[in-house]
Design a protein around this motif. Structure first.
Motif, mmCIF file in Angstrom:
data_model
loop_
_atom_site.group_PDB
_atom_site.id
_atom_site.type_symbol
_atom_site.label_atom_id
_atom_site.label_comp_id
_atom_site.label_asym_id
_atom_site.label_seq_id
_atom_site.Cartn_x
_atom_site.Cartn_y
_atom_site.Cartn_z
ATOM 1 N N THR A 131 19.178 21.012 62.938
ATOM 2 C CA THR A 131 18.036 20.185 62.550
ATOM 3 C C THR A 131 18.048 20.063 61.026
ATOM 4 O OG1 THR A 131 16.818 21.080 64.444
ATOM 5 C CG2 THR A 131 15.516 19.950 62.765
ATOM 6 N N SER A 134 15.391 15.719 56.493
ATOM 7 C CA SER A 134 15.846 14.622 55.629
ATOM 8 C C SER A 134 14.718 14.045 54.775
ATOM 9 C CB SER A 134 16.452 13.504 56.485
ATOM 10 O OG SER A 134 15.536 13.128 57.495
ATOM 11 N N GLN A 135 13.488 14.341 55.144
ATOM 12 C CA GLN A 135 12.365 13.813 54.355
ATOM 13 C C GLN A 135 11.109 14.649 54.559
ATOM 14 O OE1 GLN A 135 11.728 9.601 54.975
ATOM 15 N NE2 GLN A 135 9.928 9.649 53.637
ATOM 16 N N HIS A 144 4.429 16.373 56.777
ATOM 17 C CA HIS A 144 5.115 15.719 57.896
ATOM 18 C C HIS A 144 6.611 15.802 57.588
ATOM 19 C CE1 HIS A 144 1.434 13.484 59.381
ATOM 20 N NE2 HIS A 144 1.040 14.006 58.233
ATOM 21 N N GLN A 146 10.704 14.979 58.579
ATOM 22 C CA GLN A 146 11.631 14.161 59.368
ATOM 23 C C GLN A 146 12.991 14.831 59.370
ATOM 24 O OE1 GLN A 146 11.750 10.090 59.138
ATOM 25 N NE2 GLN A 146 9.540 9.884 59.195
ATOM 26 N N CYS A 147 13.716 14.687 60.473
ATOM 27 C CA CYS A 147 15.069 15.251 60.488
ATOM 28 C C CYS A 147 16.078 14.178 60.864
ATOM 29 C CB CYS A 147 15.157 16.450 61.426
ATOM 30 S SG CYS A 147 15.020 16.055 63.149
ATOM 31 N N SER A 148 17.323 14.375 60.437
ATOM 32 C CA SER A 148 18.363 13.359 60.645
ATOM 33 C C SER A 148 18.723 13.207 62.112
ATOM 34 C CB SER A 148 19.645 13.738 59.903
ATOM 35 O OG SER A 148 19.367 14.161 58.624
ATOM 36 N N ASN A 151 13.721 11.820 65.048
ATOM 37 C CA ASN A 151 12.817 11.232 64.063
ATOM 38 C C ASN A 151 11.868 12.290 63.535
ATOM 39 O OD1 ASN A 151 13.952 8.703 64.037
ATOM 40 N ND2 ASN A 151 12.874 8.113 65.900
ATOM 41 N N GLU A 152 10.583 11.992 63.565
ATOM 42 C CA GLU A 152 9.625 12.920 62.970
ATOM 43 C C GLU A 152 9.489 14.184 63.824
ATOM 44 O OE1 GLU A 152 6.513 11.113 60.755
ATOM 45 O OE2 GLU A 152 5.030 12.444 61.643
ATOM 46 N N THR A 154 7.177 16.838 65.360
ATOM 47 C CA THR A 154 5.780 16.591 65.752
ATOM 48 C C THR A 154 4.790 17.555 65.092
ATOM 49 O OG1 THR A 154 6.310 17.814 67.739
ATOM 50 C CG2 THR A 154 6.169 15.419 67.950
#
Ligand SMILES: Cc1cc2nc3c(=O)[nH]c(=O)nc-3n(C[C@H](O)[C@H](O)[C@H](O)COP(=O)(O)OP(=O)(O)OC[C@H]3O[C@@H](n4cnc5c(N)ncnc54)[C@H](O)[C@@H]3O)c2cc1C
Length: 329
Positions: A131, A134-135, A144, A146-148, A151-152, A154
């Motif tokens: 995991t 990425s953001q 919040h 995000q992973c590559s 998506n987000e 949860t």
């Protein structure tokens, strides 16, 4: 942040030794912690490469313990059997001459592999492997992620700890906090080309490991000399300066240059079975370490070797001390 009661849930990015130390300490304080790790397992640069025929520690080779708190921790690892003392016959190669090393350091290695210590520390933690975060985005006092790979994520978090090398932290920090980004950008990390070599025609040498000075190779070690290891694979590290200057070489070209150097040191590399690894961020960090970075206003912390003098001990202390500081806010 208004007192530690506001921190219920923490995301730790990176399951290297600093992230694991931080996550364990936070969990012991009753905080809910999720760790996110881009690789398939824990331990980061305290790592082991394994094939059907051989295994070798290809990141950290050993570690030392000087700080009383870390010495205490290492004692608990010794008791758990996840580390052991390694007493190699050590040489130094300098100015084209071999000599014995007079180093009195006590050296520890993970057992049976270098990554065993990370696996031990990971027990009982919630870790999502493979995991890659990425953001990061902070909305309404919550993080919040995000992973590559998907998506987000949860779950939402009150606090995020970045326990990753400085250049990777810098990428995630862009646009979040300029001071933290500047600190990460000020860190100078260097690469390391690593060669793992089975040398079928090499007779036994009269040493287990050697520091090599003023050559493109800086370290050579026979894996089987470490506790609970077998086999005759050698781990060879390129020097930080040479590795950094040649980080973009192909694996074949880096191997060619390192084999030339090894041969000039008297090793028989005929019929060698070689595997190469390029560490982009192996060592180095801030010129003047700051231990860790805590930004309570935005709910963000940074830890890792690069903030605290480098090495396994610096990384563990950085993560541990960040968790203690978090308790105080
Ligand atoms: C070749 C080499 C030789 C070394 N030799 C020694 C030695 O002899 N003695 C010594 O004490 N130290 C040595 N070190 C240094 C030691 O390994 C490190 O100081 C220590 O392991 C760093 O731990 P860390 O937790 O700070 O970082 P890391 O171990 O790098 O952990 C960071 C983790 O974060 C993960 N990650 C990165 N980005 C993301 C992302 N976006 N999302 C999710 N996960 C992410 C990585 O996969 C990694 O697992 C060596 C290192 C190398 C590479």
């Amino acid at each position: 942040m208004n007192g530690s009661k506001a921190i219920h849930r923490v995301a730790v990015i990176g399951a290297g030794i600093s992230g694991l130390a931080c996550a364990r300490e936070l969990q012991s304080l009753g905080i809910s912690v999720d760790v996110f790790e881009k690789s398939r397992g824990p331990s980061g640069r305290m790592s082991t490469r394994r094939t059907q025929d051989w295994s070798a520690d290809h990141g950290a080779q050993y570690f030392t313990a000087r700080d009383p708190r870390f010495i205490e921790e290492v004692q608990s690892w010794l008791q758990a059997g996840t580390v052991a003392v390694w007493e190699p016959k050590l040489k130094v190669y300098e100015a084209k001459t071999w000599r014995d090393s007079h180093s009195q350091d006590i050296r520890y290695v993970g057992t049976p592999h270098m990554n065993s210590t990370g696996k031990y520390l990971a027990e009982g933690l919630s870790i999502q492997y493979e995991t890659t975060i990425s953001q990061l985005e902070r909305r309404e006092h919550q993080w919040h992620l995000q992973c590559s790979e998907a998506n987000e994520i949860t779950a939402l978090y009150d606090f995020v700890v970045l326990a990753i090398p400085a250049p990777q932290a810098s990428t995630l920090l862009k646009g979040l906090d300029s001071r933290a980004t500047d600190i990460a950008d000020a860190a100078q990390m260097k690469a390391c080309w690593t060669m793992m070599a089975h040398l079928p025609n090499q007779l036994n040498r009269d040493f287990d490991a050697a520091f090599i000075n003023q050559e493109i190779i800086s370290w050579i070690c026979q894996s089987g000399s470490k506790p609970m290891r077998q086999g005759s694979t050698w781990t060879i590290h390129g020097s930080p300066d040479w590795s950094q200057d040649h980080v973009e070489l192909s694996k074949e070209d880096a191997q060619y240059q390192m084999v030339q150097c090894l041969t000039s040191l008297g090793f028989n590399c005929e019929d060698a079975d070689i595997s190469m690894h390029r560490w982009r961020y192996a060592s180095g960090g801030l010129k003047n370490g700051i231990g860790y970075l805590l930004l309570p206003i935005i709910g963000l912390g940074l830890c890792g070797d690069w903030l605290n003098g480098g090495r396994v001990e610096g990384a563990w202390l950085s993560g541990f001390n960040l968790a203690l500081a978090l308790k105080q806010i």
